[in-house]
Design a protein around this motif. Sequence first.
Motif, PDB file in Angstrom:
ATOM      1  N   ARG A 152       0.826  -1.208   0.000  1.00 29.43           N
ATOM      2  CA  ARG A 152       0.000   0.000   0.000  1.00 29.43           C
ATOM      3  C   ARG A 152       0.861   1.259   0.000  1.00 29.43           C
ATOM      4  NH1 ARG A 152      -4.577  -1.555   4.558  1.00 29.43           N
ATOM      5  NH2 ARG A 152      -5.567  -3.158   3.278  1.00 29.43           N
ATOM      6  N   ARG A 153       0.451   2.222  -0.811  1.00 25.53           N
ATOM      7  CA  ARG A 153       1.029   3.571  -0.763  1.00 25.53           C
ATOM      8  C   ARG A 153       0.175   4.394   0.200  1.00 25.53           C
ATOM      9  NH1 ARG A 153       1.637   4.508  -7.254  1.00 25.53           N
ATOM     10  NH2 ARG A 153       3.354   3.055  -7.567  1.00 25.53           N
ATOM     11  N   PRO A 154       0.679   5.523   0.674  1.00 23.12           N
ATOM     12  CA  PRO A 154      -0.118   6.332   1.609  1.00 23.12           C
ATOM     13  C   PRO A 154      -1.487   6.734   1.050  1.00 23.12           C
ATOM     14  CG  PRO A 154       2.160   7.080   1.616  1.00 23.12           C
ATOM     15  CD  PRO A 154       2.032   6.050   0.516  1.00 23.12           C
ATOM     16  N   PRO A 179      -9.026   2.106   0.165  1.00 19.96           N
ATOM     17  CA  PRO A 179      -9.469   0.830   0.730  1.00 19.96           C
ATOM     18  C   PRO A 179     -10.619   0.194  -0.060  1.00 19.96           C
ATOM     19  CG  PRO A 179      -9.614   2.604   2.369  1.00 19.96           C
ATOM     20  CD  PRO A 179      -9.130   3.203   1.098  1.00 19.96           C
ATOM     21  N   ALA A 180     -11.329   0.979  -0.854  1.00 14.72           N
ATOM     22  CA  ALA A 180     -12.435   0.443  -1.652  1.00 14.72           C
ATOM     23  C   ALA A 180     -11.936  -0.513  -2.735  1.00 14.72           C
ATOM     24  CB  ALA A 180     -13.235   1.587  -2.283  1.00 14.72           C
ATOM     25  N   VAL A 181     -10.632  -0.506  -3.027  1.00 12.42           N
ATOM     26  CA  VAL A 181     -10.059  -1.383  -4.048  1.00 12.42           C
ATOM     27  C   VAL A 181      -9.911  -2.817  -3.521  1.00 12.42           C
ATOM     28  CG1 VAL A 181      -7.980  -1.795  -5.440  1.00 12.42           C
ATOM     29  CG2 VAL A 181      -8.895   0.508  -5.212  1.00 12.42           C
ATOM     30  N   VAL A 182      -9.857  -2.987  -2.211  1.00 14.39           N
ATOM     31  CA  VAL A 182      -9.588  -4.307  -1.624  1.00 14.39           C
ATOM     32  C   VAL A 182     -10.589  -5.374  -2.079  1.00 14.39           C
ATOM     33  CG1 VAL A 182      -9.375  -5.593   0.539  1.00 14.39           C
ATOM     34  CG2 VAL A 182      -8.298  -3.342   0.307  1.00 14.39           C
ATOM     35  N   PRO A 183     -11.903  -5.141  -2.047  1.00 13.87           N
ATOM     36  CA  PRO A 183     -12.831  -6.187  -2.514  1.00 13.87           C
ATOM     37  C   PRO A 183     -12.613  -6.577  -3.982  1.00 13.87           C
ATOM     38  CG  PRO A 183     -14.026  -4.572  -1.220  1.00 13.87           C
ATOM     39  CD  PRO A 183     -12.650  -4.011  -1.462  1.00 13.87           C
ATOM     40  N   ALA A 184     -12.298  -5.603  -4.844  1.00 12.23           N
ATOM     41  CA  ALA A 184     -12.032  -5.921  -6.258  1.00 12.23           C
ATOM     42  C   ALA A 184     -10.748  -6.745  -6.373  1.00 12.23           C
ATOM     43  CB  ALA A 184     -11.920  -4.635  -7.068  1.00 12.23           C
ATOM     44  N   HIS A 185      -9.753  -6.424  -5.583  1.00 16.39           N
ATOM     45  CA  HIS A 185      -8.505  -7.190  -5.554  1.00 16.39           C
ATOM     46  C   HIS A 185      -8.786  -8.632  -5.109  1.00 16.39           C
ATOM     47  CE1 HIS A 185      -4.449  -8.427  -4.453  1.00 16.39           C
ATOM     48  NE2 HIS A 185      -4.821  -8.541  -3.192  1.00 16.39           N
ATOM     49  N   GLN A 186      -9.601  -8.789  -4.087  1.00 13.48           N
ATOM     50  CA  GLN A 186      -9.934 -10.131  -3.595  1.00 13.48           C
ATOM     51  C   GLN A 186     -10.686 -10.939  -4.654  1.00 13.48           C
ATOM     52  OE1 GLN A 186     -11.902  -8.844   0.001  1.00 13.48           O
ATOM     53  NE2 GLN A 186     -10.076  -9.241   1.242  1.00 13.48           N
ATOM     54  N   ARG A 187     -11.602 -10.306  -5.384  1.00 18.04           N
ATOM     55  CA  ARG A 187     -12.308 -10.994  -6.474  1.00 18.04           C
ATOM     56  C   ARG A 187     -11.332 -11.409  -7.579  1.00 18.04           C
ATOM     57  NH1 ARG A 187     -16.016  -6.956  -5.227  1.00 18.04           N
ATOM     58  NH2 ARG A 187     -15.347  -5.676  -6.993  1.00 18.04           N
ATOM     59  N   PHE A 188     -10.381 -10.527  -7.882  1.00 14.14           N
ATOM     60  CA  PHE A 188      -9.346 -10.823  -8.874  1.00 14.14           C
ATOM     61  C   PHE A 188      -8.578 -12.074  -8.474  1.00 14.14           C
ATOM     62  CE2 PHE A 188      -4.862 -10.123 -10.192  1.00 14.14           C
ATOM     63  CZ  PHE A 188      -5.021 -10.123 -11.562  1.00 14.14           C
ATOM     64  N   HIS A 207      -0.314  -6.830 -13.441  1.00 16.63           N
ATOM     65  CA  HIS A 207      -0.678  -5.456 -13.791  1.00 16.63           C
ATOM     66  C   HIS A 207      -2.169  -5.301 -14.109  1.00 16.63           C
ATOM     67  CE1 HIS A 207       3.769  -4.324 -14.706  1.00 16.63           C
ATOM     68  NE2 HIS A 207       3.513  -4.445 -13.420  1.00 16.63           N
ATOM     69  N   ARG A 208      -2.899  -6.419 -14.195  1.00 17.73           N
ATOM     70  CA  ARG A 208      -4.370  -6.371 -14.293  1.00 17.73           C
ATOM     71  C   ARG A 208      -5.011  -6.320 -12.909  1.00 17.73           C
ATOM     72  NH1 ARG A 208      -4.465 -11.420 -17.357  1.00 17.73           N
ATOM     73  NH2 ARG A 208      -6.029 -11.995 -15.830  1.00 17.73           N
ATOM     74  N   ASP A 209      -4.226  -6.563 -11.875  1.00 21.14           N
ATOM     75  CA  ASP A 209      -4.728  -6.538 -10.495  1.00 21.14           C
ATOM     76  C   ASP A 209      -5.280  -5.144 -10.202  1.00 21.14           C
ATOM     77  OD1 ASP A 209      -4.934  -6.405  -7.660  1.00 21.14           O
ATOM     78  OD2 ASP A 209      -3.321  -7.854  -7.427  1.00 21.14           O
ATOM     79  N   PRO A 210      -6.477  -5.054  -9.651  1.00 17.96           N
ATOM     80  CA  PRO A 210      -7.050  -3.744  -9.331  1.00 17.96           C
ATOM     81  C   PRO A 210      -6.148  -2.883  -8.438  1.00 17.96           C
ATOM     82  CG  PRO A 210      -8.751  -5.400  -9.223  1.00 17.96           C
ATOM     83  CD  PRO A 210      -7.450  -6.130  -9.416  1.00 17.96           C
ATOM     84  N   THR A 211      -5.307  -3.512  -7.632  1.00 19.02           N
ATOM     85  CA  THR A 211      -4.387  -2.719  -6.815  1.00 19.02           C
ATOM     86  C   THR A 211      -3.416  -1.948  -7.701  1.00 19.02           C
ATOM     87  OG1 THR A 211      -2.856  -4.576  -6.570  1.00 19.02           O
ATOM     88  CG2 THR A 211      -4.521  -4.288  -4.845  1.00 19.02           C
ATOM     89  N   HIS A 212      -2.951  -2.575  -8.773  1.00 16.35           N
ATOM     90  CA  HIS A 212      -2.039  -1.903  -9.705  1.00 16.35           C
ATOM     91  C   HIS A 212      -2.793  -0.871 -10.550  1.00 16.35           C
ATOM     92  CE1 HIS A 212       1.321  -1.290 -12.423  1.00 16.35           C
ATOM     93  NE2 HIS A 212       0.476  -1.442 -13.416  1.00 16.35           N
ATOM     94  N   VAL A 213      -3.931  -1.274 -11.063  1.00 14.97           N
ATOM     95  CA  VAL A 213      -4.715  -0.394 -11.932  1.00 14.97           C
ATOM     96  C   VAL A 213      -5.110   0.883 -11.195  1.00 14.97           C
ATOM     97  CG1 VAL A 213      -6.867  -0.207 -13.257  1.00 14.97           C
ATOM     98  CG2 VAL A 213      -5.528  -2.322 -13.329  1.00 14.97           C
ATOM     99  N   SER A 214      -5.405   0.784  -9.907  1.00 16.14           N
ATOM    100  CA  SER A 214      -5.835   1.940  -9.126  1.00 16.14           C
ATOM    101  C   SER A 214      -4.707   2.937  -8.894  1.00 16.14           C
ATOM    102  CB  SER A 214      -6.383   1.500  -7.766  1.00 16.14           C
ATOM    103  OG  SER A 214      -5.325   1.085  -6.907  1.00 16.14           O
ATOM    104  N   GLY A 215      -3.459   2.481  -8.963  1.00 17.31           N
ATOM    105  CA  GLY A 215      -2.324   3.363  -8.751  1.00 17.31           C
ATOM    106  C   GLY A 215      -1.987   3.615  -7.286  1.00 17.31           C
ATOM    107  N   GLY A 216      -2.740   3.039  -6.369  1.00 10.96           N
ATOM    108  CA  GLY A 216      -2.515   3.279  -4.949  1.00 10.96           C
ATOM    109  C   GLY A 216      -1.631   2.251  -4.273  1.00 10.96           C
ATOM    110  N   TRP A 217      -1.075   1.341  -5.045  1.00 10.78           N
ATOM    111  CA  TRP A 217      -0.269   0.259  -4.480  1.00 10.78           C
ATOM    112  C   TRP A 217       0.962   0.050  -5.355  1.00 10.78           C
ATOM    113  CZ3 TRP A 217      -2.986  -3.128  -0.798  1.00 10.78           C
ATOM    114  CH2 TRP A 217      -4.317  -2.747  -0.576  1.00 10.78           C
ATOM    115  N   ASP A 218       2.046  -0.378  -4.748  1.00  3.77           N
ATOM    116  CA  ASP A 218       3.219  -0.811  -5.498  1.00  3.77           C
ATOM    117  C   ASP A 218       3.100  -2.314  -5.696  1.00  3.77           C
ATOM    118  OD1 ASP A 218       4.645   1.657  -5.679  1.00  3.77           O
ATOM    119  OD2 ASP A 218       5.181   1.446  -3.563  1.00  3.77           O
TER     120      ASP A 218
END
Length: 84
Positions: free
Chosen positions: A10-12, A16-25, A64-75
């Motif tokens: 996580r970046r600062p 947090p709304a991305v977490v459920p999409a990441h879990q579905r991924f 890079h298809r992971d919603p965490t990456h797509v959202s830009g809020g995570w490394d």
Amino acid sequence: MNVYLVMVMRRPQFDPAVVPAHQRFLVELRTEGRVERSGPFGDKSGGAYLLHATDLAEAQAIAHRDPTHVSGGWDVTVYEWQAH
């Protein structure tokens, strides 16, 4: 297939709304037989998953298809893992 360790930190400014999409991924990847194990770190700084792919390029493309990456809020970093 080779195994890759995908680190998701996580970046600062993460959303947090991305977490459920990441879990579905991850569930979709597990259904495809691509993810062996996954989970968050105890300190809530991020998490990791073991990804099966033919090579590093494919592993990076999937990660890079992971919603965490797509959202830009995570490394998101992918490592080839030569586990024994």
